[in-house]
Write an enzyme that holds these catalytic residues in place. Structure first.
Site, PDB file in Angstrom:
ATOM      1  N   GLU A 179       1.849  -6.683  10.087  1.00 52.19           N
ATOM      2  CA  GLU A 179       1.604  -5.275  10.404  1.00 52.19           C
ATOM      3  C   GLU A 179       2.669  -4.869  11.424  1.00 52.19           C
ATOM      4  OE1 GLU A 179      -0.712  -3.677   8.834  1.00 52.19           O
ATOM      5  OE2 GLU A 179      -1.997  -5.269   8.041  1.00 52.19           O
ATOM      6  N   TYR A 225     -10.856  -9.152   9.972  1.00 53.19           N
ATOM      7  CA  TYR A 225     -11.868  -8.623   9.055  1.00 53.19           C
ATOM      8  C   TYR A 225     -11.647  -9.282   7.703  1.00 53.19           C
ATOM      9  CZ  TYR A 225      -8.187  -5.531   7.224  1.00 53.19           C
ATOM     10  OH  TYR A 225      -7.026  -5.031   6.672  1.00 53.19           O
ATOM     11  N   HIS A 261       0.852  -1.185   0.000  1.00 57.51           N
ATOM     12  CA  HIS A 261       0.000   0.000   0.000  1.00 57.51           C
ATOM     13  C   HIS A 261       0.892   1.240   0.000  1.00 57.51           C
ATOM     14  CE1 HIS A 261      -3.074  -2.844   1.927  1.00 57.51           C
ATOM     15  NE2 HIS A 261      -3.425  -2.632   0.671  1.00 57.51           N
ATOM     16  N   GLY A 262       0.571   2.180  -0.871  1.00 57.71           N
ATOM     17  CA  GLY A 262       1.443   3.332  -1.064  1.00 57.71           C
ATOM     18  C   GLY A 262       1.667   4.159   0.179  1.00 57.71           C
TER      19      GLY A 262
END
Length: 503
Positions: free
Chosen positions: A319, A297, A136-137
């Site tokens: 993460e 999720y 993700h940027g």
């Protein structure tokens, strides 16, 4: 009176609209962020960690938000600086590394990879591991930490046992930035505003099946795995502190624990990372610092599940920082917090699990056969060149290992896997042991015609002596043939592995 009634109706309508929008907004927060147009009808496509900063970000316009991110990006490497750092690393550590590109981004930025090995670019009967950062940027910490990892291995090779173990026994591939366009724009998606972690084929829903619709970065990853047989991998994200493992989605789009066939092994891998981390295992939000993706999720079209299903590659989604874009001054601290976790995860490929090679009994040739574990609905394939396999499993368990290939009789063996790795080699017998003169042999054992001609030339006792000599030669040939197979089954011994078992 009519004017008052109209005013009341208008006010009630506005109130209803406001409540409706508010409920939608809070529902999006509960689901983990605002729903993206890239993912219609299948739940949430945004990253749940963004909910932590959602209210704060709503105070700013998009232009103001990017200004804030540009200020936060001070101290981070630009795309040009990252490319320069990668090439400089390769010059400095050329003896144990090579640099190559797996493709380009939407805007034509090369997707550079660093390979680190004692024999970079050469085929060896060793496991391969890949790290991917900046999927993700707006999550750039991974690209910085992966350069730290490469430089640490270079600086500590031969001097530090863990660095030496990894370089000598693993082919490590590091892709610091999968999404350089997103990093440049300071946005989550790529230049086409597509979330790359929702762009892979999905097991539950027919999405992303059209090859022409996939993003170039996604295609690059999929082509990469066709060329290199990766045993395991990890992607580095930001916005939380947890080790996430498959499955990422569920059949009904609901949130609950949904285990994959290798759930125990994935939990072992995630725990290894979390327990080696400075404080991940102390998380109050995620017990032990790990989570099943669907329990956190559900997402669909994710890279993690695709790796496991279609490439037999065990991938974790890591993460590594609560803040997506922490101040650059925190990078050295984040590196120290994650350093041992990253090293131990890569080293686990050779320190645990079962490893071996598979050969044919008739000609001693390597077989790209399949390895399965009884009771686990998951199969991996041996490599095409050396027929080597590397099966990650949970230590301290009993397993029945099965090697199989069409045209050959399957073989199995039972093992008790301890804390160290085990080597289990297989020699498979053809279903029909028919001779095929077109196949090469390492020892020419066909003496029949020559024997007949020589017997005709040598009368009496000489022919009897010749027959004895021929029988001795045939026996020696058999021994040599067996020795060739056994020599094949003696690859470079990996650290921590027990004496090989041949089945």
């Amino acid at each position: 009176m009519k004017e008052k009634m109209k005013l009341i109706v208008v006010n009630l309508s506005l109130l209803f609209l406001s409540l409706h929008l508010s409920s939608l907004f809070h529902f999006a927060i509960a689901k983990g962020g605002l729903i993206s147009s890239n993912f219609s009808g299948l739940g949430d496509s945004s990253y749940v960690g963004s909910a932590r900063h959602l209210f704060e970000e709503k105070k700013f316009s998009m232009q103001e938000h990017i200004k804030r991110l540009n200020k936060l990006a001070e101290g981070y490497m630009s795309n040009a600086e990252l490319e320069k750092a990668i090439k400089e690393f390769n010059r400095r550590c050329s003896s144990i590394s090579r640099v190559y590109s797996i493709g380009e981004s939407v805007l034509g930025v090369p997707l550079w990879v660093i390979e680190i090995s004692d024999k970079p670019g050469k085929d060896e009967p060793e496991p391969a591991f890949k790290f991917i950062g900046n999927v993700h940027g707006d999550e750039p910490v991974g690209r910085e930490l992966l350069l730290h990892l490469a430089n640490w291995l270079c600086d500590n090779y031969v001097q530090h046992p863990l660095a030496t173990l990894i370089v000598n026994n693993v082919h490590l591939h590091i892709l610091p930035s999968l999404n350089p366009d997103g990093f440049q724009s300071r946005l989550r998606g790529n230049a086409n505003n597509v979330d790359l972690n929702r762009d892979f084929p999905d097991q539950f829903f027919h999405m992303n099946d059209d090859l022409g619709m996939r993003q170039p970065e996604t295609k690059a990853i999929m082509s990469w795995l066709e060329k290199i047989h990766f045993t395991a991998s990890a992607t580095l994200h930001g916005g939380a502190l947890v080790a996430n493992y498959p499955w990422d989605g569920t059949t009904d789009e609901k949130k609950y624990y949904y285990a994959c066939p290798d759930d125990k092994t994935f939990r072992f891998m995630a725990s290894l990372y979390s327990n080696s981390h400075h404080n991940m295992s102390l998380s109050k939000e995620f017990p032990g610092g790990l989570t099943n993706g669907a329990m956190w999720y559900p997402i669909y079209g994710g890279m993690q599940d695709w790796n496991y299903i279609y490439a037999g590659c065990f991938e974790l989604t890591l993460e590594i920082s609560d803040d997506k874009w922490p101040n650059a001054s925190e990078i050295p601290v984040l590196w120290e917090f994650n350093r041992m976790s990253m090293l131990n995860l890569v080293a686990s490929l050779v320190k645990t699990g079962i490893h071996g090679r598979i050969f044919s009994s008739d000609y001693g040739s390597p077989l790209a056969a399949s390895i399965s574990i009884k009771g686990i609905n998951s199969t991996i394939k041996a490599g095409k060149v050396f027929a080597d396999y590397h099966r990650l499993l949970t230590p301290g368990e009993k397993y029945e290992v099965v090697a199989s290939m069409p045209g050959y009789k399957s073989k199995s063996t039972r093992i008790i896997l301890g804390e160290e790795a085990s080597t289990v080699d297989f020699i498979l017998d053809p279903v029909v042991a028919a001779r095929d003169d077109s196949l090469p042999s390492r020892c020419d054992c066909s003496f029949e015609k020559r024997e007949q001609k020589l017997i005709e030339l040598l009368p009496g006792q000489h022919s009897e002596i010749l027959i004895v000599v021929i029988l001795i030669l045939l026996f020696l040939c058999f021994l040599m043939k067996r020795r060739v197979i056994l020599n094949y089954l003696r690859p470079k011994q990996m650290a921590g592995q027990k004496r090989p078992l041949v089945v």
